[in-house]
Scaffold this motif. Sequence first.
Motif, mmCIF file in Angstrom:
data_model
loop_
_atom_site.group_PDB
_atom_site.id
_atom_site.type_symbol
_atom_site.label_atom_id
_atom_site.label_comp_id
_atom_site.label_asym_id
_atom_site.label_seq_id
_atom_site.Cartn_x
_atom_site.Cartn_y
_atom_site.Cartn_z
ATOM 1 N N LEU A 51 0.900 -1.217 -0.021
ATOM 2 C CA LEU A 51 0.072 0.077 0.118
ATOM 3 C C LEU A 51 0.829 1.387 -0.053
ATOM 4 N N SER A 52 1.684 1.261 0.769
ATOM 5 C CA SER A 52 2.470 2.552 1.198
ATOM 6 C C SER A 52 3.929 2.085 1.223
ATOM 7 N N GLY A 53 4.880 3.175 1.569
ATOM 8 C CA GLY A 53 6.282 2.932 1.950
ATOM 9 C C GLY A 53 6.843 4.328 1.704
ATOM 10 N N SER A 54 8.319 4.233 2.097
ATOM 11 C CA SER A 54 9.051 5.626 2.062
ATOM 12 C C SER A 54 10.344 5.252 2.160
ATOM 13 N N ILE A 55 11.154 6.353 1.601
ATOM 14 C CA ILE A 55 12.660 6.110 1.368
ATOM 15 C C ILE A 55 13.235 7.196 2.017
ATOM 16 N N GLY A 104 1.774 0.945 -3.966
ATOM 17 C CA GLY A 104 0.900 2.010 -4.676
ATOM 18 C C GLY A 104 1.652 3.223 -4.410
ATOM 19 N N ASN A 105 1.988 3.549 -3.245
ATOM 20 C CA ASN A 105 2.647 4.923 -2.964
ATOM 21 C C ASN A 105 3.824 4.727 -2.346
ATOM 22 N N GLY A 140 9.472 11.561 3.785
ATOM 23 C CA GLY A 140 8.464 12.127 4.423
ATOM 24 C C GLY A 140 7.229 11.097 4.123
ATOM 25 N N LEU A 141 6.159 11.701 4.281
ATOM 26 C CA LEU A 141 4.927 10.954 4.172
ATOM 27 C C LEU A 141 3.775 12.012 3.454
ATOM 28 N N GLU A 142 3.330 11.927 2.287
ATOM 29 C CA GLU A 142 2.185 12.759 1.768
ATOM 30 C C GLU A 142 1.279 12.058 1.264
ATOM 31 N N VAL A 143 -0.214 12.602 1.285
ATOM 32 C CA VAL A 143 -1.054 12.342 0.282
ATOM 33 C C VAL A 143 -1.645 13.650 -0.316
ATOM 34 N N ALA A 144 -1.988 13.496 -1.632
ATOM 35 C CA ALA A 144 -2.473 14.688 -2.175
ATOM 36 C C ALA A 144 -4.091 14.557 -2.820
ATOM 37 N N ASN A 178 -4.897 15.018 -5.817
ATOM 38 C CA ASN A 178 -4.806 14.943 -7.181
ATOM 39 C C ASN A 178 -4.062 13.692 -7.551
ATOM 40 N N VAL A 179 -3.538 13.048 -6.632
ATOM 41 C CA VAL A 179 -2.647 11.829 -6.928
ATOM 42 C C VAL A 179 -3.530 10.581 -6.461
ATOM 43 N N PRO A 180 -3.177 9.699 -7.150
ATOM 44 C CA PRO A 180 -3.902 8.255 -6.725
ATOM 45 C C PRO A 180 -3.441 7.620 -5.645
ATOM 46 N N PHE A 181 -4.350 6.889 -4.940
ATOM 47 C CA PHE A 181 -4.120 6.370 -3.832
ATOM 48 C C PHE A 181 -4.565 4.958 -3.663
ATOM 49 N N GLY A 182 -3.740 3.763 -3.373
ATOM 50 C CA GLY A 182 -4.210 2.548 -3.542
ATOM 51 C C GLY A 182 -2.755 1.786 -3.688
ATOM 52 N N GLY A 183 -3.450 0.214 -3.542
ATOM 53 C CA GLY A 183 -2.449 -0.682 -3.370
ATOM 54 C C GLY A 183 -1.953 -1.613 -4.330
ATOM 55 N N PHE A 184 -0.720 -2.301 -4.419
ATOM 56 C CA PHE A 184 -0.432 -3.623 -4.926
ATOM 57 C C PHE A 184 -0.764 -4.705 -4.071
ATOM 58 N N LYS A 185 -0.816 -5.770 -4.853
ATOM 59 C CA LYS A 185 -1.027 -7.325 -4.252
ATOM 60 C C LYS A 185 -2.395 -7.085 -3.396
ATOM 61 N N GLN A 186 -2.230 -7.646 -2.132
ATOM 62 C CA GLN A 186 -3.413 -7.836 -1.279
ATOM 63 C C GLN A 186 -3.771 -6.499 -0.678
#
Length: 503
Positions: free
Chosen positions: A430-434, A452-453, A458-462, A464-472
């Motif tokens: 679903l999410s992750g960060s570097i 997916g993200n 840092g971490l941000e949701v916007a 105009n940007v798609p949010f969702g996940g890979f796999k399960q």
Amino acid sequence: MGDNMADSVSSAFDADIELGSRILSSFHVDGRWVRPDGEQAVELISPATGRPIAAVVLGSTTDVDRAVHAARRAFDTGPWPRWSGPERARMLSRLSAAIASRLPLLSRLWTWEVGAPVRFADLFVPTLTAMMDYYAGLASTTAFEELRATRAGHARVVRQPAGVAALIAPWNAQSPILGYKLGAALAAGCTVVIKAPPETPFDALVIADCAQEAGLPPGVLNVVVGDAVAGAHLVSNAGIDKVSFTGSTATGKLIAKACADRMTRVTLELGGKSAAVVLDDAELDATLAALVPFTMPFSGQICFAQTRILVPRRLEQKFVEAYTAVIGGLQCGDPWDGATQIGPVASRRQRDRVLKYIETGRSEGARLTTGGGVAPECGEGFYVQPTVFAGVTPDMTIAREEIFGPVAAIMAYDDVDQAVGLANDSDFGLSGSIFTRDLERGYSVARRIRSGNVCVNGLEVAPNVPFGGFKQSGIGREGGPEGLGAFLEEQAIYLPTPLGAPS
């Protein structure tokens, strides 16, 4: 926490005054407030005190059917799906303005119902109006019809609303997540039935009150409160054309199967076990400042929480000591206190579940560096100490399953390839960060993460940007133009060149 403090916490929100009897005792169907047909009531328990604060009547299958029928009629015969994009945009803007006036109430609701610290709720509740405003803008500019030349003439590709949409958002972030779903669905021209959960029953009803104030046509937005039985009945109802669900992967799988039986369109945003990859050039203090708020936000009860922290082995000890010191110093306590960083988990059941995972981590050999139990010093409610495990290996339960509590697992790696492998060694995506000083390097590593993200530093949701996940972690996306597309169907209408017209 003494009785006086408990009384202070429990009286911080007066539901009779702030919500009123209409929202406390009714559903919203076909533009009207209606008494529930169901008679089953459950107690709403304050996570901060462990005491009952309200009685919630759950909707029956009859209530669900009534709401679906209203939405179906509004879609089939009402004006909403036939309005132009700009017309719907103007109504969405009015709805957003009405909601904006209730944002303080919705923030307080989040704290009252499930114990979100006020500083966290105040920060994230405005996501609701941000999404509504974004989709109002998108509705006004999207080409819902375009012409394409064909051999015999042309085709008109029409983007039609998918139909009646069932919107199901979870208890942990009801208002912000509804913003993603409701904004896109209404912008597309769908009519909706929102199934509100028993844990957070009133947020969607406040939004329905705003819809009535804004003048949304009857039947476009309907709200019932229900449990899993009501939810299952809703998604299997023949009047539903589209399901948008956010919640656990286990429930998402059941919904996917139910939708497959009728080929109902479905978007699923499910669980996460996100990895934060700390690269060897990351600056420690800056990394901690950016990472800590998102490893256990809202006591870890957020799907995008960065619960697996991957650090270079040569820096492991230094990072573990620094991270543990910060987490151990977080202020735990009354969620109504603006200084509180860690509040209670949402329920006794949730607390017991988290404690079981902590015990599993111990028994499987992970090294506890802070926390690890209940936190009576924080209050009489469902408090769990912020907990950190080091020496975690990828086969351990706490490294693989979504705990949904204030628990972080630190894992060591030897090189970037191994870090990427560990990050991707999960059923979720679903999410992750570097974290790095080199943004291009961060981007390069992010591209290798099956999620997916992914955010760098840092971490941000916007909106105009798609949010969702890979796999399960799910199917489909919310947010951005992609989120609007999830509520649209493409129809191609072929037309020949008119007689006498040049070919």
